[in-house]
Design a protein around this motif. Structure first.
Motif, PDB file in Angstrom:
ATOM      1  N   PHE A 292       0.842  -1.198   0.000  1.00 32.97           N
ATOM      2  CA  PHE A 292       0.000   0.000   0.000  1.00 32.97           C
ATOM      3  C   PHE A 292       0.879   1.250   0.000  1.00 32.97           C
ATOM      4  O   PHE A 292       1.714   1.424   0.880  1.00 32.97           O
ATOM      5  N   ARG A 293       0.674   2.113  -0.983  1.00 36.22           N
ATOM      6  CA  ARG A 293       1.387   3.384  -1.012  1.00 36.22           C
ATOM      7  C   ARG A 293       0.873   4.291   0.109  1.00 36.22           C
ATOM      8  O   ARG A 293      -0.280   4.169   0.542  1.00 36.22           O
TER       9      ARG A 293
ATOM     10  N   ALA B 252      -9.382  -2.823  -2.129  1.00 36.80           N
ATOM     11  CA  ALA B 252      -8.293  -2.099  -2.789  1.00 36.80           C
ATOM     12  C   ALA B 252      -7.301  -3.073  -3.424  1.00 36.80           C
ATOM     13  O   ALA B 252      -6.778  -2.830  -4.520  1.00 36.80           O
ATOM     14  N   LEU B 253      -7.027  -4.181  -2.745  1.00 44.59           N
ATOM     15  CA  LEU B 253      -6.155  -5.206  -3.325  1.00 44.59           C
ATOM     16  C   LEU B 253      -6.792  -5.828  -4.564  1.00 44.59           C
ATOM     17  O   LEU B 253      -6.108  -6.096  -5.559  1.00 44.59           O
TER      18      LEU B 253
ATOM     19  N   GLN C  75      -6.841   3.091  -6.638  1.00 49.22           N
ATOM     20  CA  GLN C  75      -7.445   1.833  -6.182  1.00 49.22           C
ATOM     21  C   GLN C  75      -8.109   2.001  -4.811  1.00 49.22           C
ATOM     22  O   GLN C  75      -9.154   1.409  -4.544  1.00 49.22           O
ATOM     23  N   ALA C  76      -7.490   2.816  -3.942  1.00 52.16           N
ATOM     24  CA  ALA C  76      -8.110   3.093  -2.641  1.00 52.16           C
ATOM     25  C   ALA C  76      -9.441   3.811  -2.823  1.00 52.16           C
ATOM     26  O   ALA C  76     -10.437   3.492  -2.167  1.00 52.16           O
ATOM     27  N   LEU C  77      -9.467   4.793  -3.744  1.00 53.72           N
ATOM     28  CA  LEU C  77     -10.715   5.512  -4.006  1.00 53.72           C
ATOM     29  C   LEU C  77     -11.788   4.584  -4.572  1.00 53.72           C
ATOM     30  O   LEU C  77     -12.961   4.697  -4.211  1.00 53.72           O
ATOM     31  N   ALA C  78     -11.390   3.652  -5.442  1.00 56.27           N
ATOM     32  CA  ALA C  78     -12.350   2.690  -5.992  1.00 56.27           C
ATOM     33  C   ALA C  78     -12.957   1.846  -4.880  1.00 56.27           C
ATOM     34  O   ALA C  78     -14.162   1.565  -4.878  1.00 56.27           O
TER      35      ALA C  78
END
Length: 313
Positions: A226-227, A252-253, A268-271
């Motif tokens: 995770f960034r 997110a993954l 991806q976190a926002l999705a």
């Protein structure tokens, strides 16, 4: 997410994971010691070691009450001097409550009459105490237990010798139980609760440690998955609530796997956040700009008012 079912089976290989790191089942193998959970466990162990009859642990939905309950049961059972009973279903009548406790302690239900069960339980508890065993009953989701059954639980906690309790009860509940205990109907139960603790959500450093811990136990090695920007978004959206963290991190993954990426980024976190109910969604850019403009105007007005006040003096 349309690809969730398929991706769930295979993203482990993609990210080098042996098992799902963010499953929702309360697995004590993934237990992470936060300050709040450790304080709660300490309260429980101290209270039970001092023969307190009733102890209460409360917390909002998803803060880890069931996992803490299972952790406590595991520690008590490892002691060898404690007999435990676990009641995961609180929707019980008084008679069903007594029968469930009796069954957990290895007693037959008999004729199912409450009076007979209480007498049999009392004799069994006396025998266990004489054998050097303490008895602890853990009730999960206690906020859903009917008033009559909570009162029956209080009466059961009254079983004692001249010097000590024969039965100790731990209630794990959402804050709704505290609201009910504040009323007159359950005031006697409230007065019997010797120790209580409220579980808190994780702060940001604890949240980061929690994510790393679960990924490490699941087999992840090497670069972080995770960034930092993704972590900040997931923390704000989840509010540090472990169940929401698990849901968001898992999604997110999935989004990163579907895009063929080796790390979870902001997109991806926002999705994951958009796809999840009950989380805090980030403000759209235009709303952020409006808020920023409002702050600038407010600061300007304050400065102008200060200048005018000084000029009038």
């Amino acid at each position: 997410m349309a690809q969730a079912a398929a991706a769930r089976l295979c993203y482990g290989d993609h990210f080098g994971l042996r098992e799902a790191p963010f499953a929702l089942t309360p697995d004590t193998g993934f237990y992470y010691q936060t300050l709040s959970s450790q304080e709660a466990l300490n309260v429980l162990l101290v209270a039970l070691s001092h023969d307190e009859g009733l102890v209460k642990i409360s917390g909002e939905v998803g803060t880890g009450k069931t996992l803490l309950c299972r952790k406590l049961l595991a520690e008590l059972e490892a002691d060898g001097r404690v007999t435990t009973a676990y009641l995961p279903n609180p929707l019980l009548t008084p008679a069903q409550l007594y029968a469930s406790v009796a069954s957990e302690l290895g007693l037959p239900a008999g004729d199912g009459q409450a009076a007979g069960l209480v007498e049999a339980l009392q004799q069994h508890l006396i025998a266990l105490r004489a054998a050097g065993q303490r008895v602890v009953v853990c009730v999960d989701e206690a906020q859903s237990m009917p008033d009559a059954s909570l009162e029956a639980l209080r009466l059961l906690s009254n079983v004692e010798t001249e010097k000590r309790k024969l039965l100790q009860i731990v209630l794990f509940a959402q804050p709704e139980l505290d609201e009910r205990l504040a009323g007159k109907a359950l005031r006697q139960l409230r007065q019997r609760i010797g120790f209580s603790y409220v579980l808190q959500p994780m702060d940001y450093p604890t949240f980061c440690g929690y994510v790393r811990h679960r990924l490490h136990l699941a087999g992840q090695r090497g670069a972080a998955l995770f960034r930092p920007a993704a972590l900040r978004l997931l923390f704000r959206a989840s509010g540090g609530v472990p169940r929401l963290v698990n849901i968001l991190a898992h999604k997110a993954l999935l989004a990163s796997y579907g895009a063929g990426l080796t790390q979870v980024g902001r997109r991806q976190a926002l999705a994951a956040i958009v796809d999840t109910e009950g989380v805090r969604r980030p403000l759209p850019l235009w709303q952020c700009l409006v808020l920023l403009l409002a702050v600038v105007l407010l600061c300007g007005l304050c400065f102008w008012a200060g200048q005018c006040l000084r000029g009038s003096l």
